[in-house]
Design a protein around this motif. Structure first.
Motif, PDB file in Angstrom:
ATOM      1  N   TYR A  93      -5.447  60.653 -72.105  1.00 35.89           N
ATOM      2  CA  TYR A  93      -6.780  60.536 -71.512  1.00 35.89           C
ATOM      3  C   TYR A  93      -6.699  60.658 -69.986  1.00 35.89           C
ATOM      4  N   ILE A  94      -5.735  59.980 -69.387  1.00 35.69           N
ATOM      5  CA  ILE A  94      -5.605  60.016 -67.928  1.00 35.69           C
ATOM      6  C   ILE A  94      -5.237  61.418 -67.461  1.00 35.69           C
ATOM      7  N   LEU A  95      -4.330  62.073 -68.167  1.00 33.44           N
ATOM      8  CA  LEU A  95      -3.952  63.444 -67.808  1.00 33.44           C
ATOM      9  C   LEU A  95      -5.142  64.398 -67.912  1.00 33.44           C
ATOM     10  N   SER A  96      -6.065  64.102 -68.825  1.00 34.15           N
ATOM     11  CA  SER A  96      -7.243  64.959 -69.005  1.00 34.15           C
ATOM     12  C   SER A  96      -8.380  64.588 -68.065  1.00 34.15           C
ATOM     13  N   GLY A  97      -8.176  63.534 -67.276  1.00 33.35           N
ATOM     14  CA  GLY A  97      -9.246  63.087 -66.388  1.00 33.35           C
ATOM     15  C   GLY A  97     -10.303  62.270 -67.090  1.00 33.35           C
ATOM     16  N   LYS A  98     -10.026  61.845 -68.331  1.00 36.24           N
ATOM     17  CA  LYS A  98     -11.001  61.073 -69.107  1.00 36.24           C
ATOM     18  C   LYS A  98     -10.723  59.585 -68.887  1.00 36.24           C
ATOM     19  N   TYR A  99     -11.035  59.138 -67.683  1.00 38.60           N
ATOM     20  CA  TYR A  99     -10.682  57.778 -67.302  1.00 38.60           C
ATOM     21  C   TYR A  99     -11.529  56.727 -68.020  1.00 38.60           C
ATOM     22  N   THR A 100     -12.758  57.070 -68.324  1.00 37.55           N
ATOM     23  CA  THR A 100     -13.601  56.118 -69.055  1.00 37.55           C
ATOM     24  C   THR A 100     -13.048  55.873 -70.449  1.00 37.55           C
ATOM     25  N   SER A 101     -12.639  56.961 -71.126  1.00 35.11           N
ATOM     26  CA  SER A 101     -12.045  56.813 -72.457  1.00 35.11           C
ATOM     27  C   SER A 101     -10.758  56.000 -72.384  1.00 35.11           C
ATOM     28  N   ALA A 102      -9.973  56.261 -71.332  1.00 37.46           N
ATOM     29  CA  ALA A 102      -8.731  55.506 -71.166  1.00 37.46           C
ATOM     30  C   ALA A 102      -9.011  54.020 -70.980  1.00 37.46           C
ATOM     31  N   GLN A 103     -10.013  53.715 -70.140  1.00 33.90           N
ATOM     32  CA  GLN A 103     -10.356  52.312 -69.897  1.00 33.90           C
ATOM     33  C   GLN A 103     -10.872  51.643 -71.163  1.00 33.90           C
ATOM     34  N   GLN A 104     -11.708  52.353 -71.910  1.00 36.40           N
ATOM     35  CA  GLN A 104     -12.242  51.792 -73.159  1.00 36.40           C
ATOM     36  C   GLN A 104     -11.116  51.504 -74.138  1.00 36.40           C
ATOM     37  N   LEU A 105     -10.132  52.393 -74.187  1.00 34.39           N
ATOM     38  CA  LEU A 105      -8.999  52.178 -75.085  1.00 34.39           C
ATOM     39  C   LEU A 105      -8.204  50.950 -74.669  1.00 34.39           C
ATOM     40  N   LEU A 106      -7.950  50.821 -73.369  1.00 30.55           N
ATOM     41  CA  LEU A 106      -7.211  49.644 -72.885  1.00 30.55           C
ATOM     42  C   LEU A 106      -8.000  48.357 -73.129  1.00 30.55           C
ATOM     43  N   ASP A 107      -9.312  48.432 -72.935  1.00 34.24           N
ATOM     44  CA  ASP A 107     -10.143  47.237 -73.121  1.00 34.24           C
ATOM     45  C   ASP A 107     -10.142  46.755 -74.565  1.00 34.24           C
ATOM     46  N   THR A 108      -9.990  47.674 -75.491  1.00 33.66           N
ATOM     47  CA  THR A 108     -10.039  47.298 -76.913  1.00 33.66           C
ATOM     48  C   THR A 108      -8.653  47.092 -77.508  1.00 33.66           C
ATOM     49  N   THR A 109      -7.610  47.202 -76.656  1.00 32.07           N
ATOM     50  CA  THR A 109      -6.245  47.011 -77.145  1.00 32.07           C
ATOM     51  C   THR A 109      -5.863  45.537 -77.030  1.00 32.07           C
ATOM     52  N   SER A 110      -5.397  44.976 -78.093  1.00 30.48           N
ATOM     53  CA  SER A 110      -5.035  43.552 -78.098  1.00 30.48           C
ATOM     54  C   SER A 110      -3.740  43.330 -77.320  1.00 30.48           C
TER      55      SER A 110
END
Length: 899
Positions: free
Chosen positions: A127-144
């Motif tokens: 996600y970060i390599l693709s510039g999709k920072y919002t998706s990356a943040q959402q993934l981190l936020d939902t990771t336990s």
């Protein structure tokens, strides 16, 4: 994101992802194993597992050697032999990330992330390599916490990179320093801190930290590349060249050029060019081209197309991009540019398709997103536009243009939408120059009955732009609606004083004079509007309408001719011109003149449609068809022409159906459907014609077409019920009508369902349904009339009268209730009987039953001759409609004896 520590870090990461999973299949219980393989033998599954492990080891080996193509094949073999394991998918995604195909990595890992924690880290990187920072943040936020327990440092660095992308530098530094507190040797954290210094302009700090890192990490290519960037920013080209050359020498040899190597080569070529060493720079440019010849050629073509686009040569740019898009249909950049060109050329259909297919709202520019949304709005696809803009606002919440179009989209759908108004207010706060939004906001406040807030918006708009025509129009509209004539006159005068050459000011001033019934002032303002702009059609029309009101027919006609001379597609002008001639009893003359024009000039298709509409109103079907045929031959895209044609053909179809000529009726209706194939009203007419013609299977097929067009509507089930009812297939009819009733209760469905239940001898169910009908549609008189009729048939006159009176209270012009109540009043000696019977007769003068009631009451009240005349009409009407005529004939015979 820049890769860190070259291949060494990649190899370590691969091992971390994969080690714990290698032998998992060997310990799966037999029953679970059988469920997974769907009947494969235990030996076969074990062989597949061993094969997967072999291919996994081979893939790891190829990755270490930089042989990515072979590694990809081996990773796919892991997936082939062990599709239920995540190992192969993760390995393949890691390779994709390394070679710059992060979009492919996302496609692989996104479905896995929810099930397998090992997929989260490489997916976040993708996600970060693709510039999709919002998706990356959402993934981190939902990771336990449990899921990232083994990779806390890496996740923390990734979080910092997301902060950096969002320019949240304090949060990024805090996260990175926390990592370094735990592990002072985390090179990726150090590099990210240096990158923050470079972005914020603290070059000295960046150089210091990078130089310290080089002492122990002198062969780290990413570190050398960043140090070269610091030197380049300071215009120290010699140092930049030296660091880049070192970075290039330490990069591992790979069979696919990596993004890191591409960046170094590009930077080195640019640095050498800056030094005037063009021939040396070309060496590195050729290296890039030779590593990916097709990609290099595509990039050159794209750059050429972009240059043409920026220069305004849209046609040449489009030709290049079309070829590129045909060769590389997955190239989103060329697809987006083609969409933008189509948008600027006015082809909203192509623009909408291309932009929808090729933009990612998370990373696309606001200009592209805005164009895509505007194309969708112009195509009437407001839901798509709103969804696109909502997605874009998640990553670009403070973009004025996106907020503006989002607000416009919402208010276009619903002018009272509060969220739309808030979006426009935010857009104005972000960019006060977007003054045109004030008028839209004002319309919102007017619709929401917040007039003072609307006035405030319009005052602000005119304050920013004293020549804002739209703001003036909306303001005048609002003031006139609220009868604020003096304020409107003052506003118009101020606008005219400030903009003496602006025709719109005089036009709005004329509107105010008209509202004040000052026709002289209105005329003077309109004359000034025409003088300010000879092509001001609204002013000329206004003058024509004033002359028409003053019965100055010739002057009015001349003004309408002036409009037509400017715009030969003005429907209003043609119709007004005809009216001005008809007013002086010369309608035939102007129709003849206009007909000659329409017959000799194919460009006047709007005139042909106006003439077709004129003849259709005059019941001259032949001329109506002739002129609408001319109009359609000239254009198939004009909305007025098409709407007129549909109306004419539909009207003709109904006339033919009434004459029982179903073949010709269907033929005329199909002409209308050729123009408007998705018109459910036309399709409903077609069902009716097919029923009348006995073509029941065709009628049922048409109902399915209607269902496909309006799946949430009861129309298809209702029409199916009618088809079955005509065939007296009552159970089928009842079933479909009940479905329609459940979707959306209405009187048409209720009447058909009650009739079907009654015809099927379901008396109890019919009676229960009438109660339900009355409960669900309490304003309908029909269930009351049914109940009243039942009471009347049973001899319960008092109960029947009460029910009929309630029905008339709900529907004062219901002829059936009026007629039946009149009869009961007559039988009970109520003097109101004649009044009600007469009203029923006025509403339905051709109804045999109503003619009989009114005629018989007249006879009994002494108006024998008048009553006999009505009774004779009743007999004729009953004969033609198949009604039992015996009782009417008895009344007539008795009346005749009273003469």
């Amino acid at each position: 994101m820049l890769q860190v520590q070259g291949m060494l870090m990649l190899n370590t990461t691969v091992q971390q992802y994969l080690t714990s999973k290698r032998l998992s299949l060997l310990i799966i219980p037999l029953i679970a194993l059988l469920a997974v393989v769907g009947g494969c033998s235990d030996n076969t599954q074990e062989d597949n597992s061993k094969q997967a492990q072999i291919h996994q080891k081979t893939a790891d080996s190829y990755i270490k050697q930089g042989q990515f193509r072979a590694a990809i094949i081996e990773a796919r073999n892991v997936i082939k032999y062990s599709p239920s394991s995540s190992d192969g998918y993760i390995t393949l995604a890691i390779i994709y990330n390394e070679i710059g195909s992060s979009a492919s990595a996302i496609e692989l890992l996104a479905p896995l992330a929810a099930k397998n924690a090992k997929a989260i880290l490489p997916l976040t990187e993708a996600y970060i390599l693709s510039g999709k920072y919002t998706s990356a943040q959402q993934l981190l936020d939902t990771t336990s916490d449990d899921a990232n327990a083994n990779n806390k440092e890496q996740f923390a660095v990734l979080q910092a990179k997301i902060f950096i992308a969002g320019r949240q530098f304090d949060q990024a530094r805090e996260a990175l320093l926390q990592v370094l507190t735990t592990n002072p040797n985390n090179i990726d954290a150090h590099l990210s801190l240096a990158r923050i210094d470079l972005i914020t302009g603290d070059i000295a700090s960046a150089k210091k930290s990078l130089s310290q890192l080089l002492v122990n990490n002198g062969q780290n290519s990413e570190l050398l590349h960043l140090r070269a960037q610091a030197a380049y920013i300071e215009n120290n080209l010699d140092d930049a060249e030296r660091f880049l050359t070192d970075a290039l020498s330490y990069l591992p040899q790979t069979d696919i050029i990596t993004p890191m190597k591409t960046r170094v080569l590009q930077q080195l070529s640019e640095t050498l060019t800056q030094q005037g060493r063009t021939s040396e720079a070309m060496i590195y440019t050729r290296l890039l081209a030779e590593a990916n010849p097709e990609g290099h050629q595509a990039k050159q073509t794209l750059n050429q197309a972009m240059s043409l686009y920026q220069a305004g040569d849209l046609d040449q740019a489009e030709q290049l991009l079309l070829k590129l898009y045909e060769q590389y249909p997955n190239n989103t950049v060329s697809g987006m540019m083609l969409g933008m060109i189509n948008y600027q050329q006015g082809d909203m259909t192509k623009a909408g398709e291309l932009l929808e297919q090729n933009i990612d709202p998370e990373i696309a520019s606001s200009n592209v997103i805005s164009s895509a949304a505007m194309a969708q709005l112009r195509l009437g696809q407001s839901d798509k536009a709103i969804a696109l803009l909502q997605a874009a606002l998640k990553t670009q919440p403070d973009d004025a243009s996106i907020n503006a179009i989002y607000g416009l989209a919402l208010l276009t759908t619903n002018l009272k939408d509060q969220q739309g108004a808030l979006a426009l207010q935010k857009a104005l706060a972000l960019d006060p120059k977007k003054s045109q939004l004030h008028s839209v906001l004002a319309r919102h406040f007017i619709a929401s009955q917040k007039v003072q807030q609307a006035y405030a918006q319009l005052t602000t708009a005119l304050g920013k732009n004293p020549a804002d025509n739209e703001a003036l129009r909306v303001y005048i509209d609002a003031l006139l609606s609220n009868q604020s004539l003096q304020q409107a006159q003052q506003l118009a005068e101020t606008f005219v004083e400030n903009n003496p050459a602006n025709a719109e000011g005089y036009l709005q001033q004329a509107r105010v004079y008209m509202a004040s019934e000052d026709l002289v002032g209105a005329e003077q303002s309109l004359v000034k509007a025409v003088a300010a702009d000879n092509n001001k059609i609204q002013a000329l029309l206004g003058l024509g309408q004033l002359d028409f009101s003053n019965q100055q027919w010739q002057q009015a006609a001349q003004h309408f001719r002036d409009v037509i001379a400017i715009d030969n597609s003005s429907i209003i002008a043609y119709k007004a011109l005809i009216s001005s001639f008809e007013a002086r009893k010369e309608g035939a003359e102007i129709i003849e003149e206009l007909s000659k024009t329409a017959n000799t000039d194919t460009d006047t298709y709007v005139l042909s449609a106006v003439l077709a509409e004129f003849h259709a109103r005059g019941a001259n079907a032949e001329l109506a068809e002739q002129f609408i045929g001319q109009a359609l031959a000239a254009t198939s895209e004009n909305p007025y022409v098409n709407a007129t044609a549909v109306s004419i053909y539909r009207g003709l179809s109904r006339q033919l159906a009434a004459a029982d000529d179903m073949t010709q009726a269907k033929s005329a209706l199909l002409k209308a459907l050729n123009i408007s194939s998705d018109n459910t009203s036309l399709l409903t007419d077609l069902v009716t014609i097919e029923i009348a013609a006995g073509n029941y299977s065709e009628a049922l097929q048409v109902t399915e077409q209607i269902r496909a067009l309006v799946p949430d509507s009861p129309l298809a089930d209702y029409l199916k019920g009618r088809v079955y009812a005509t065939q007296q297939q009552w159970p089928e009819a009842i079933a479909d009508l009940q479905l329609a009733w459940q979707i959306q209760p209405n009187n048409s469905i209720a009447g058909a369902l009650y009739g079907a239940l009654t015809a099927n001898d379901n008396t109890d169910k019919a009676q229960l349904f009438v109660d339900e009908w009355q409960r669900l549609i309490p304003q309908s008189p029909n269930p009351l009339i049914i109940k009243a009729t039942q009471q009347q048939q049973q001899g319960n006159a008092i109960a029947a009268i009460e029910l009929y009176e309630k029905a008339i209270g709900l529907s004062p012009n219901n002829a059936i209730a009026l007629n039946n109540l009149a009869w009961l009043y007559f039988e009970n000696g109520n003097s109101k009987a004649r009044e009600l019977a007469e009203k029923a007769y006025q509403l339905a003068p051709n109804s045999a039953g109503i003619l009989d009631t009114y005629g018989w009451i007249l006879v009994n009240e002494g108006s024998v001759a008048e009553g006999i005349e009505l009774l004779q009409k009743a007999v004729a009407a009953a004969d033609s409609s198949g009604i039992d005529v015996a009782e009417i004939e008895t009344h007539l015979a008795t009346a005749m004896n009273k003469q």
